[in-house]
Design an enzyme around this catalytic site. Structure first.
Site, short mmCIF file in Angstrom:
data_model
loop_
_atom_site.label_atom_id
_atom_site.label_comp_id
_atom_site.label_asym_id
_atom_site.label_seq_id
_atom_site.Cartn_x
_atom_site.Cartn_y
_atom_site.Cartn_z
N LYS A 22 88.78 13.41 47.91
CA LYS A 22 89.86 12.54 47.43
C LYS A 22 89.79 12.36 45.92
O LYS A 22 90.82 12.27 45.25
CB LYS A 22 89.82 11.20 48.16
CG LYS A 22 90.37 11.32 49.57
CD LYS A 22 90.25 10.01 50.33
CE LYS A 22 90.57 10.19 51.81
NZ LYS A 22 89.99 9.11 52.62
N LYS A 32 98.10 25.29 64.18
CA LYS A 32 97.97 23.90 64.56
C LYS A 32 99.23 23.09 64.27
O LYS A 32 99.82 23.23 63.20
CB LYS A 32 96.79 23.32 63.78
CG LYS A 32 96.30 22.01 64.31
CD LYS A 32 95.03 21.56 63.62
CE LYS A 32 94.77 20.10 63.92
NZ LYS A 32 94.16 19.38 62.84
N LYS A 63 101.82 17.42 60.64
CA LYS A 63 103.01 17.05 59.90
C LYS A 63 102.98 17.59 58.48
O LYS A 63 104.02 17.79 57.86
CB LYS A 63 103.19 15.53 59.98
CG LYS A 63 102.95 14.74 58.74
CD LYS A 63 103.18 13.29 59.01
CE LYS A 63 102.06 12.47 58.43
NZ LYS A 63 102.31 11.82 57.21
#
Ligand code: TRP
Length: 331
Positions: A111, A194, A197
């Site tokens: 991150k 897979k 979204k």
């Protein structure tokens, strides 16, 4: 009966991949365990400090999970920020969490790379907040995917460290909930592995998708010119269509198209039409439940208020003990 805790990120609607990959198992878990499921809205601020619609995101996730079958009569369903006790435990755990271990955490490093202008203290202490979520209810089990294993390992470290430092045997060491063979990976519609979204528009079927939307997405799914020899191995995109059919269609339908494929007679248009119908039939009850929940704010309020009350009861008991163990005393 074991105590299970799981946090849910408020990141939008459920798709079939989420459902078969985890949520269907949450629904099962409720029957044999004391489950605490919460929406991790504090956590979301570590990456999105000024969300455009925090409440809307939380509400959407709540409605999706209730529609999926999380049952407020069996489990404790709550919003993380409705249980301020977690912030106190987070603060106390942070006193015994070290820069070194926090900065070595894989998800932190990832991150930090993604948001170099916002490497905030909350991001770095994400694992202590998650540990606080879990040990706040003295949970024994946490259903985690691969991406959360390191966080759970850190939770064990913090729990054990607390016990050792204050010379108590207070927090259990939480273990991963073992789903066994139950988890099913759902392929996407774009020919890749897979359903997700972030894999691009049209790859995932959401609970809220209309019949028409489902038809459009499925008809656009990647296929190919068809097999040229009997019993040819299926390329990935074709395997995906069959994989989806396997979870939503009955076995006669699946066998029929399998046979058509093996005999080189398959017409993907026909197969997709059938697949769209069967997906729609599968999704319809969830979609309808969501519409009903969305128009019943009184019910949603009741669910989260009663969830918060039960969660706070469990949390307050832990905090009381923790304060006493560390040495906070009343005058
Ligand atoms: N970190 C988890 C995720 O990204 C969400 C989460 C927060 C969580 N607190 C938790 C999961 C406690 C399990 C237990 O999906």
């Amino acid at each position: 009966m074991e105590t299970v805790v799981s946090g849910i990120r408020p990141t939008g609607e459920l798709h079939l991949g989420n459902y078969f990959g985890a949520v269907a198992n949450f629904v099962q878990m409720q029957n044999e365990n004391q489950c605490y499921f919460f929406i991790a809205d504090y956590h979301s601020l570590t990456t999105h400090p000024t969300p455009a619609d925090l409440h809307g995101n939380v509400r959407k996730v709540l409605v999706n999970y209730l529609a999926a079958g999380l049952d407020p009569d069996k489990s404790v369903l709550y919003i993380q920020s409705d249980v301020p006790e977690v912030t106190e435990l987070y603060l106390l755990l942070n006193m015994n969490a070290y820069m070194g271990e926090l900065s070595r955490c894989t998800s932190f490093k990832e991150k930090a790379r993604k948001q170099p202008d916002n490497i905030n203290a909350g991001l770095m202490t994400y694992p202590t907040l998650m540990a606080a979520d879990i040990i706040l209810h003295r949970a024994q089990k946490v259903p985690v995917g691969k991406d959360q294993e390191q966080h759970l390992e850190m939770t064990r470290t913090f729990a054990n460290r607390f016990n050792r430092m204050y010379n108590v045997n207070f927090f259990p060491e939480p273990q991963a909930y073992n789903f066994g063979q139950a988890l099913v990976k759902i392929p996407g519609l774009d020919g890749s592995g897979k359903m997700g979204k972030s894999e691009g528009e049209g790859n995932a079927i959401f609970f809220g998708d209309s019949t028409e939307m489902i038809r459009k997405k499925v008809m656009k799914a990647v296929s190919d010119g068809g097999p040229t020899e009997p019993f040819q191995a299926k390329p990935e995109a074709i395997q995906n269509l069959f994989g989806l059919m396997k979870v939503v269609s009955d076995s006669e339908t699946l066998n029929f198209f399998d046979e058509e494929y093996n005999q080189c007679r398959i017409r993907y248009g026909d197969m997709k039409k059938q697949l769209a119908l069967d997906i729609d039939r599968f999704v319809a009850p969830f979609r309808e439940k969501m519409i009903e929940l969305n128009s019943n704010n009184d019910y949603l309020r009741k669910v989260v208020n009663s969830g918060a009350e039960k969660a706070r009861e469990s949390a307050a008991a832990t905090i009381r003990e923790v304060r006493s163990i560390i040495g906070f005393r009343a005058f």
